[in-house]
Design a protein around this motif. Structure first.
Motif, PDB file in Angstrom:
ATOM      1  N   GLN A  38       0.832  -1.200   0.000  1.00 14.60           N
ATOM      2  CA  GLN A  38       0.000   0.000   0.000  1.00 14.60           C
ATOM      3  C   GLN A  38       0.870   1.255   0.000  1.00 14.60           C
ATOM      4  N   VAL A  39       1.896   1.258   0.834  1.00 13.88           N
ATOM      5  CA  VAL A  39       2.800   2.399   0.885  1.00 13.88           C
ATOM      6  C   VAL A  39       3.557   2.557  -0.430  1.00 13.88           C
ATOM      7  N   ALA A  40       4.005   1.418  -0.992  1.00 18.61           N
ATOM      8  CA  ALA A  40       4.748   1.469  -2.253  1.00 18.61           C
ATOM      9  C   ALA A  40       3.898   2.092  -3.355  1.00 18.61           C
ATOM     10  N   ARG A  41       2.609   1.745  -3.388  1.00 16.65           N
ATOM     11  CA  ARG A  41       1.733   2.336  -4.402  1.00 16.65           C
ATOM     12  C   ARG A  41       1.586   3.845  -4.201  1.00 16.65           C
ATOM     13  N   LYS A  42       1.494   4.272  -2.941  1.00 14.17           N
ATOM     14  CA  LYS A  42       1.409   5.711  -2.662  1.00 14.17           C
ATOM     15  C   LYS A  42       2.673   6.430  -3.127  1.00 14.17           C
ATOM     16  N   VAL A  43       3.807   5.801  -2.902  1.00 12.81           N
ATOM     17  CA  VAL A  43       5.078   6.394  -3.321  1.00 12.81           C
ATOM     18  C   VAL A  43       5.112   6.556  -4.840  1.00 12.81           C
ATOM     19  N   LEU A  44       4.746   5.515  -5.555  1.00 10.46           N
ATOM     20  CA  LEU A  44       4.756   5.573  -7.018  1.00 10.46           C
ATOM     21  C   LEU A  44       3.751   6.600  -7.539  1.00 10.46           C
ATOM     22  N   ASP A  45       2.580   6.690  -6.889  1.00 14.30           N
ATOM     23  CA  ASP A  45       1.593   7.696  -7.299  1.00 14.30           C
ATOM     24  C   ASP A  45       2.143   9.105  -7.102  1.00 14.30           C
ATOM     25  N   ALA A  46       2.811   9.339  -5.965  1.00 17.99           N
ATOM     26  CA  ALA A  46       3.383  10.661  -5.697  1.00 17.99           C
ATOM     27  C   ALA A  46       4.473  10.998  -6.711  1.00 17.99           C
ATOM     28  N   MET A  47       5.304  10.012  -7.037  1.00 16.90           N
ATOM     29  CA  MET A  47       6.363  10.241  -8.020  1.00 16.90           C
ATOM     30  C   MET A  47       5.775  10.543  -9.395  1.00 16.90           C
ATOM     31  N   GLU A  48       4.736   9.791  -9.765  1.00 22.43           N
ATOM     32  CA  GLU A  48       4.121  10.010 -11.076  1.00 22.43           C
ATOM     33  C   GLU A  48       3.473  11.386 -11.160  1.00 22.43           C
ATOM     34  N   SER A  49       2.829  11.825 -10.071  1.00 26.50           N
ATOM     35  CA  SER A  49       2.162  13.122 -10.088  1.00 26.50           C
ATOM     36  C   SER A  49       3.149  14.272 -10.212  1.00 26.50           C
ATOM     37  N   HIS A  50       4.387  14.057  -9.791  1.00 23.40           N
ATOM     38  CA  HIS A  50       5.410  15.104  -9.896  1.00 23.40           C
ATOM     39  C   HIS A  50       6.408  14.813 -11.012  1.00 23.40           C
ATOM     40  N   ARG A  51       6.068  13.855 -11.877  1.00 23.35           N
ATOM     41  CA  ARG A  51       6.875  13.518 -13.046  1.00 23.35           C
ATOM     42  C   ARG A  51       8.319  13.138 -12.660  1.00 23.35           C
ATOM     43  N   VAL A  52       8.420  12.289 -11.654  1.00 28.99           N
ATOM     44  CA  VAL A  52       9.725  11.813 -11.191  1.00 28.99           C
ATOM     45  C   VAL A  52       9.930  10.397 -11.702  1.00 28.99           C
ATOM     46  N   TRP A  53      11.067  10.144 -12.339  1.00 27.81           N
ATOM     47  CA  TRP A  53      11.342   8.808 -12.862  1.00 27.81           C
ATOM     48  C   TRP A  53      11.475   7.810 -11.714  1.00 27.81           C
ATOM     49  N   PRO A  54      10.891   6.609 -11.851  1.00 31.43           N
ATOM     50  CA  PRO A  54      10.901   5.619 -10.757  1.00 31.43           C
ATOM     51  C   PRO A  54      12.189   4.814 -10.674  1.00 31.43           C
ATOM     52  N   THR A  55      13.325   5.499 -10.550  1.00 33.78           N
ATOM     53  CA  THR A  55      14.585   4.786 -10.333  1.00 33.78           C
ATOM     54  C   THR A  55      14.643   4.304  -8.893  1.00 33.78           C
ATOM     55  N   ALA A  56      15.560   3.381  -8.622  1.00 35.54           N
ATOM     56  CA  ALA A  56      15.682   2.831  -7.263  1.00 35.54           C
ATOM     57  C   ALA A  56      16.001   3.934  -6.254  1.00 35.54           C
ATOM     58  N   LEU A  57      16.922   4.844  -6.625  1.00 34.86           N
ATOM     59  CA  LEU A  57      17.297   5.922  -5.711  1.00 34.86           C
ATOM     60  C   LEU A  57      16.129   6.869  -5.477  1.00 34.86           C
ATOM     61  N   ASN A  58      15.438   7.244  -6.557  1.00 31.52           N
ATOM     62  CA  ASN A  58      14.294   8.144  -6.409  1.00 31.52           C
ATOM     63  C   ASN A  58      13.196   7.505  -5.562  1.00 31.52           C
ATOM     64  N   PHE A  59      12.973   6.200  -5.769  1.00 39.98           N
ATOM     65  CA  PHE A  59      11.948   5.515  -4.960  1.00 39.98           C
ATOM     66  C   PHE A  59      12.303   5.572  -3.479  1.00 39.98           C
ATOM     67  N   GLU A  60      13.569   5.361  -3.139  1.00 35.63           N
ATOM     68  CA  GLU A  60      13.974   5.406  -1.734  1.00 35.63           C
ATOM     69  C   GLU A  60      13.759   6.793  -1.147  1.00 35.63           C
ATOM     70  N   LEU A  61      14.105   7.832  -1.928  1.00 35.55           N
ATOM     71  CA  LEU A  61      13.920   9.200  -1.446  1.00 35.55           C
ATOM     72  C   LEU A  61      12.441   9.512  -1.234  1.00 35.55           C
ATOM     73  N   TRP A  62      11.613   9.154  -2.210  1.00 28.14           N
ATOM     74  CA  TRP A  62      10.189   9.475  -2.106  1.00 28.14           C
ATOM     75  C   TRP A  62       9.473   8.578  -1.102  1.00 28.14           C
ATOM     76  N   LEU A  63      10.062   7.428  -0.785  1.00 21.93           N
ATOM     77  CA  LEU A  63       9.539   6.610   0.298  1.00 21.93           C
ATOM     78  C   LEU A  63       9.660   7.368   1.615  1.00 21.93           C
ATOM     79  N   HIS A  64      10.795   8.036   1.816  1.00 20.65           N
ATOM     80  CA  HIS A  64      10.956   8.880   3.006  1.00 20.65           C
ATOM     81  C   HIS A  64       9.956  10.034   2.978  1.00 20.65           C
ATOM     82  N   TYR A  65       9.730  10.594   1.783  1.00 22.60           N
ATOM     83  CA  TYR A  65       8.813  11.731   1.658  1.00 22.60           C
ATOM     84  C   TYR A  65       7.393  11.325   2.032  1.00 22.60           C
ATOM     85  N   VAL A  66       6.982  10.132   1.620  1.00 19.58           N
ATOM     86  CA  VAL A  66       5.614   9.672   1.876  1.00 19.58           C
ATOM     87  C   VAL A  66       5.467   9.106   3.289  1.00 19.58           C
ATOM     88  N   ALA A  67       6.432   8.305   3.729  1.00 19.96           N
ATOM     89  CA  ALA A  67       6.276   7.540   4.969  1.00 19.96           C
ATOM     90  C   ALA A  67       6.981   8.139   6.177  1.00 19.96           C
TER      91      ALA A  67
END
Length: 356
Positions: free
Chosen positions: A16-45
């Motif tokens: 559930q959290v992972a989906r929220k992270v990907l949705d947030a990244m997509e809404s801000h046009r952020v590429w879903p690289t491993a590093l970006n996912f880790e950063l935005w995981l902190h942003y969401v969670a």
């Protein structure tokens, strides 16, 4: 904070959290690289984290989150990236120091060669020379001698400074390595350190013919406990179990957090009999204590552990030894948990159950 994120990713809410992270990244046009996912995981969670604050600052200012910006934030605030940066910085400083010493030594060598040539020329020139010529030659040699002495003094001073700096860099690199090999939640060694230690222990056992025993440990019903009481209390339990396991693993024994709620203990030069004694002592101590929730002082009940023990056979690879211990751990769980089982290598130690 990294331990909380790690616990979250092992919880039922992970997808559930992972989906929220990907949705947030997509809404801000952020590429879903491993590093970006880790950063935005902190942003969401982890909204109160420094990473989240940095991303918030960028978004509120109307800026664009680029890969380059993500790398900068990671280098400043993510443990793995900071660690890599520290290693690179220390390596760069070490290289610069060695280059400086090399240049100083080369300069001193060239000065000494020139001085030697001057002495040889002077020796030839002094033959049949008058007093004025001799005085002039002596003055030239005196100047050259002072220059060589000054060069050597400067070199000695630089070598002393460099020795001090190299000592500091060695200590820094040693600390960086210790940090890289230590689990942040429990302060036990981490999986990387365990893999290296088991590889080395197997090689030494193969060369010496001495026994080598491995124990793998799992906290019983930890997922249910974690879901009931929350991740912070779950981390409290992991730290408690780690402290007990750490106490029974004095050198040359080696204890590590293998992953999640799992631990491993290497017993160099020991048979399953002594390993069982140690693990049973740890099991008894852990199960005898009624834990309390740190924040509310509520009773959490008793925690139990299950262990699997295997002795290395000649020629056996580390991965095979781990598999044997894992099978013994599964046997402990299958038999009702809160027990120690030994893999099927000869007779089981007294008091331990047999793993199929």
């Amino acid at each position: 904070m990294p331990s909380e994120i790690d616990s979250l990713l092992r919880s039922p809410k992970a997808y559930q959290v992972a989906r929220k992270v990907l949705d947030a990244m997509e809404s801000h046009r952020v590429w879903p690289t491993a590093l970006n996912f880790e950063l935005w995981l902190h942003y969401v969670a982890a909204k109160d984290s420094e990473v989240a604050a940095k991303i918030d600052s960028v978004l509120q200012s109307g800026g664009t989150f680029t890969d380059q910006l993500g790398e900068q934030i990671a280098a400043q605030h993510l443990p793995a990236a900071k660690l890599s940066g520290e290693i690179l910085d220390a390596g760069k400083s070490l290289s610069e120091e060695l280059d400086s010493v090399s240049r100083a030594i080369e300069s001193a060598r060239e000065t000494s060669e020139a001085y030697g040539q001057q002495l040889a020329t002077a020796s030839e020139s002094l033959v049949d020379q008058d007093a004025d010529a001799v005085r002039a030659m002596v003055e030239t040699l005196s100047v050259a001698t002072r220059k060589v002495r000054e060069e050597n003094q400067a070199l000695e001073s630089q070598l002393a400074d460099t020795t001090e700096e190299l000592t500091r860099l060695r200590e820094s690199l040693a600390q960086v390595r210790r940090d890289a090999m230590t689990d942040g939640l429990t302060n036990l060694s981490n999986r990387k350190a365990f893999d290296e230690s088991l590889e080395r222990a197997c090689a030494e056992a193969e060369a010496s013919g001495q026994p080598l025993t491995l124990a793998v440990v799992d906290i019983d019903h930890f997922k249910i406990f974690n879901d009931t009481w929350g991740h912070q209390t779950g981390d409290q339990v992991i730290r408690y179990v780690a402290s007990v396991i750490g106490r029974i693993a004095d050198a040359p024994r080696f204890a590590a957090r293998y992953g999640g709620e799992e631990f491993a203990v290497i017993f160099p030069g020991e048979t399953p009999e002594t390993a069982v004694t140690a693990m049973e002592a740890a099991r008894a101590e852990i199960s005898s204590r009624i834990l309390k929730r740190r924040s509310t002082n509520e009773d959490l009940g008793a925690i139990t552990i299950s262990s699997g023990i295997a002795q290395r056979r000649p020629g056996e690879a580390p991965a095979t030894l781990i598999e044997s211990a894992d099978r013994a751990l599964y046997a402990s769980k299958h038999a009702g948990r809160n027990r120690t089982s030994v893999a099927e290598h000869g007779s089981p130690p007294r008091g331990a159950s047999r793993a199929a």
